[in-house]
Structure formats: C-alpha cells, structure tokens
Scaffold this motif. Structure first.
Motif, PDB file in Angstrom:
ATOM      1  N   GLN A   1      -1.677  14.421  -0.653  1.00 30.72           N
ATOM      2  CA  GLN A   1      -1.926  14.147   0.570  1.00 30.72           C
ATOM      3  C   GLN A   1      -1.414  12.972   1.236  1.00 30.72           C
ATOM      4  OE1 GLN A   1      -6.123  14.825   1.030  1.00 30.72           O
ATOM      5  NE2 GLN A   1      -6.123  16.896   0.231  1.00 30.72           N
ATOM      6  N   HIS A   2      -1.128  11.873   0.450  1.00 35.82           N
ATOM      7  CA  HIS A   2      -0.536  10.582   0.850  1.00 35.82           C
ATOM      8  C   HIS A   2       0.627  10.183   0.438  1.00 35.82           C
ATOM      9  CE1 HIS A   2      -4.654   9.816   2.617  1.00 35.82           C
ATOM     10  NE2 HIS A   2      -5.192  10.300   1.727  1.00 35.82           N
ATOM     11  N   LYS A   3       1.510   9.423   1.126  1.00 39.33           N
ATOM     12  CA  LYS A   3       2.644   9.102   0.526  1.00 39.33           C
ATOM     13  C   LYS A   3       2.527   7.997  -0.435  1.00 39.33           C
ATOM     14  CE  LYS A   3       5.008   9.437   5.246  1.00 39.33           C
ATOM     15  NZ  LYS A   3       5.325   8.736   6.336  1.00 39.33           N
ATOM     16  N   ALA A   4       3.422   7.923  -1.299  1.00 39.52           N
ATOM     17  CA  ALA A   4       3.062   7.001  -2.468  1.00 39.52           C
ATOM     18  C   ALA A   4       3.376   5.743  -2.129  1.00 39.52           C
ATOM     19  CB  ALA A   4       4.545   7.431  -3.557  1.00 39.52           C
ATOM     20  N   THR A   5       4.024   5.379  -1.003  1.00 39.85           N
ATOM     21  CA  THR A   5       4.255   3.961  -0.524  1.00 39.85           C
ATOM     22  C   THR A   5       2.839   3.785   0.057  1.00 39.85           C
ATOM     23  OG1 THR A   5       5.019   4.834   1.361  1.00 39.85           O
ATOM     24  CG2 THR A   5       6.463   3.804  -0.058  1.00 39.85           C
ATOM     25  N   ASP A   6       2.035   4.503   0.855  1.00 34.77           N
ATOM     26  CA  ASP A   6       0.725   4.163   1.530  1.00 34.77           C
ATOM     27  C   ASP A   6      -0.273   3.836   0.267  1.00 34.77           C
ATOM     28  OD1 ASP A   6       1.925   4.503   3.632  1.00 34.77           O
ATOM     29  OD2 ASP A   6       0.952   6.456   4.221  1.00 34.77           O
ATOM     30  N   ILE A   7      -0.169   4.580  -0.891  1.00 39.41           N
ATOM     31  CA  ILE A   7      -1.156   4.234  -1.877  1.00 39.41           C
ATOM     32  C   ILE A   7      -0.794   3.041  -2.545  1.00 39.41           C
ATOM     33  CG2 ILE A   7      -1.599   5.247  -4.298  1.00 39.41           C
ATOM     34  CD1 ILE A   7      -1.000   8.206  -3.151  1.00 39.41           C
ATOM     35  N   ALA A   8       0.312   2.721  -2.675  1.00 38.91           N
ATOM     36  CA  ALA A   8       0.782   1.514  -3.221  1.00 38.91           C
ATOM     37  C   ALA A   8       0.257   0.285  -2.341  1.00 38.91           C
ATOM     38  CB  ALA A   8       2.172   1.366  -3.631  1.00 38.91           C
ATOM     39  N   ILE A   9       0.632   0.368  -1.173  1.00 44.04           N
ATOM     40  CA  ILE A   9      -0.178  -0.669  -0.342  1.00 44.04           C
ATOM     41  C   ILE A   9      -1.725  -0.859  -0.479  1.00 44.04           C
ATOM     42  CG2 ILE A   9      -0.660  -1.210   2.265  1.00 44.04           C
ATOM     43  CD1 ILE A   9       2.099  -1.927   1.823  1.00 44.04           C
ATOM     44  N   HIS A  10      -2.190   0.377  -0.425  1.00 40.96           N
ATOM     45  CA  HIS A  10      -3.840   0.454  -0.657  1.00 40.96           C
ATOM     46  C   HIS A  10      -4.063  -0.170  -1.834  1.00 40.96           C
ATOM     47  CE1 HIS A  10      -4.241   3.052   2.916  1.00 40.96           C
ATOM     48  NE2 HIS A  10      -5.371   2.503   2.955  1.00 40.96           N
ATOM     49  N   GLU A  11      -3.470  -0.337  -2.870  1.00 34.45           N
ATOM     50  CA  GLU A  11      -3.798  -0.641  -4.339  1.00 34.45           C
ATOM     51  C   GLU A  11      -3.467  -2.069  -4.282  1.00 34.45           C
ATOM     52  OE1 GLU A  11      -2.610   3.278  -7.284  1.00 34.45           O
ATOM     53  OE2 GLU A  11      -1.045   1.525  -6.579  1.00 34.45           O
ATOM     54  N   ILE A  12      -2.627  -2.469  -3.690  1.00 34.01           N
ATOM     55  CA  ILE A  12      -2.353  -3.966  -3.578  1.00 34.01           C
ATOM     56  C   ILE A  12      -3.328  -4.534  -2.711  1.00 34.01           C
ATOM     57  CG2 ILE A  12      -0.599  -5.955  -2.839  1.00 34.01           C
ATOM     58  CD1 ILE A  12       1.442  -3.753  -3.628  1.00 34.01           C
ATOM     59  N   ALA A  13      -3.651  -4.138  -1.367  1.00 38.23           N
ATOM     60  CA  ALA A  13      -4.661  -4.554  -0.440  1.00 38.23           C
ATOM     61  C   ALA A  13      -5.994  -4.777  -1.138  1.00 38.23           C
ATOM     62  CB  ALA A  13      -4.592  -3.840   0.830  1.00 38.23           C
ATOM     63  N   GLU A  14      -6.441  -3.929  -1.991  1.00 40.54           N
ATOM     64  CA  GLU A  14      -7.649  -3.765  -2.708  1.00 40.54           C
ATOM     65  C   GLU A  14      -7.593  -4.730  -4.050  1.00 40.54           C
ATOM     66  OE1 GLU A  14      -9.326   0.167  -2.943  1.00 40.54           O
ATOM     67  OE2 GLU A  14      -8.875   0.594  -1.003  1.00 40.54           O
ATOM     68  N   GLY A  15      -6.515  -5.126  -4.299  1.00 45.71           N
ATOM     69  CA  GLY A  15      -6.655  -6.010  -5.391  1.00 45.71           C
ATOM     70  C   GLY A  15      -6.338  -5.222  -6.724  1.00 45.71           C
ATOM     71  N   LYS A  16      -6.036  -4.118  -6.797  1.00 45.67           N
ATOM     72  CA  LYS A  16      -5.929  -3.267  -7.725  1.00 45.67           C
ATOM     73  C   LYS A  16      -4.819  -3.417  -8.596  1.00 45.67           C
ATOM     74  CE  LYS A  16      -9.697  -0.547  -6.782  1.00 45.67           C
ATOM     75  NZ  LYS A  16     -10.880  -0.492  -7.394  1.00 45.67           N
ATOM     76  N   LEU A  17      -3.845  -4.026  -8.054  1.00 50.31           N
ATOM     77  CA  LEU A  17      -2.436  -4.469  -8.723  1.00 50.31           C
ATOM     78  C   LEU A  17      -2.499  -5.867  -8.685  1.00 50.31           C
ATOM     79  CD1 LEU A  17      -0.077  -1.779  -7.585  1.00 50.31           C
ATOM     80  CD2 LEU A  17      -1.019  -1.859  -9.812  1.00 50.31           C
ATOM     81  N   LYS A  18      -1.717  -6.629  -9.698  1.00 47.90           N
ATOM     82  CA  LYS A  18      -1.638  -7.764  -9.530  1.00 47.90           C
ATOM     83  C   LYS A  18      -0.121  -7.965  -9.373  1.00 47.90           C
ATOM     84  CE  LYS A  18      -1.544 -12.133 -12.323  1.00 47.90           C
ATOM     85  NZ  LYS A  18      -1.934 -12.647 -13.746  1.00 47.90           N
ATOM     86  N   VAL A  19       0.274  -8.637  -8.183  1.00 48.48           N
ATOM     87  CA  VAL A  19       1.802  -8.974  -7.845  1.00 48.48           C
ATOM     88  C   VAL A  19       2.228 -10.232  -8.203  1.00 48.48           C
ATOM     89  CG1 VAL A  19       3.516  -8.685  -5.816  1.00 48.48           C
ATOM     90  CG2 VAL A  19       1.515  -7.105  -6.119  1.00 48.48           C
ATOM     91  N   GLU A  20       3.284 -10.530  -8.880  1.00 50.55           N
ATOM     92  CA  GLU A  20       3.618 -11.684  -8.990  1.00 50.55           C
ATOM     93  C   GLU A  20       5.325 -11.605  -9.110  1.00 50.55           C
ATOM     94  OE1 GLU A  20       2.907 -12.105 -13.807  1.00 50.55           O
ATOM     95  OE2 GLU A  20       1.467 -12.739 -12.525  1.00 50.55           O
ATOM     96  N   LEU A  21       5.796 -12.790  -8.976  1.00 52.03           N
ATOM     97  CA  LEU A  21       7.434 -12.874  -8.978  1.00 52.03           C
ATOM     98  C   LEU A  21       7.584 -12.680 -10.729  1.00 52.03           C
ATOM     99  CD1 LEU A  21       8.320 -15.599  -6.550  1.00 52.03           C
ATOM    100  CD2 LEU A  21       8.928 -13.621  -6.471  1.00 52.03           C
ATOM    101  N   GLU A  22       8.923 -12.043 -10.958  1.00 50.99           N
ATOM    102  CA  GLU A  22       9.353 -11.988 -12.154  1.00 50.99           C
ATOM    103  C   GLU A  22      10.167 -13.258 -12.606  1.00 50.99           C
ATOM    104  OE1 GLU A  22      11.940  -8.701 -12.308  1.00 50.99           O
ATOM    105  OE2 GLU A  22      10.213  -7.164 -12.087  1.00 50.99           O
ATOM    106  N   SER A  23       9.878 -13.726 -13.968  1.00 45.85           N
ATOM    107  CA  SER A  23      10.448 -14.948 -14.150  1.00 45.85           C
ATOM    108  C   SER A  23      11.873 -14.552 -14.977  1.00 45.85           C
ATOM    109  CB  SER A  23       9.642 -15.760 -14.957  1.00 45.85           C
ATOM    110  OG  SER A  23       8.916 -15.285 -15.925  1.00 45.85           O
TER     111      SER A  23
END
Length: 69
Positions: free
Chosen positions: A47-69
């Motif tokens: 029912q939702h675009k994958a990109t919209d779901i991903a944005i919500h996951e990040i906004a809610e803190g469900k995913l940890k986002v960091e730069l690759e080293s």
C-alpha cells in the motif's frame, strides 16, 4: 507542511541534516524492502512506496544511519 514533509524533516534531524546521507540510506533500505525485507514500521509494502516506508523507519529511529568507513 504535509505529513511526509514532517517525517522527512524528522529523518533529516536523525542524520544531522545530511541530505546526501539520508538519500543513500533511503535508497539502500528501499532496495531491501523491495527484495522482501520486513518493514520495521506498521506500514504495508503493498500500500505504500518502499521509499516512504524507509523514511518513516529512519524518522522513528528504527534504523541506525551512519557513514560507511
């Protein structure tokens, strides 16, 4: 401000306002979701675009986002 704009603003805060990092994280997570990964938020991939779901996951803190080293 629309709801998606609010969610995007929250997601940007989580990545220290780094639009490039947010874009890369959303793209990578959207690929995972399209490949069959289970969403970490209560949203149906049919029912939702994958990109919209991903944005919500990040906004809610469900995913940890960091730069690759």
């Amino acid at each position: 401000m629309t709801r998606l704009e609010q969610v995007t603003a929250k997601a940007l805060e989580r990545v220290n306002h780094d639009r490039y990092l947010l874009s890369k994280a959303v793209g990578k997570r959207a690929e995972e979701l399209n490949a069959g990964a289970t969403p970490l938020v209560d949203m149906d991939i049919k029912q939702h675009k994958a990109t919209d779901i991903a944005i919500h996951e990040i906004a809610e803190g469900k995913l940890k986002v960091e730069l690759e080293s």
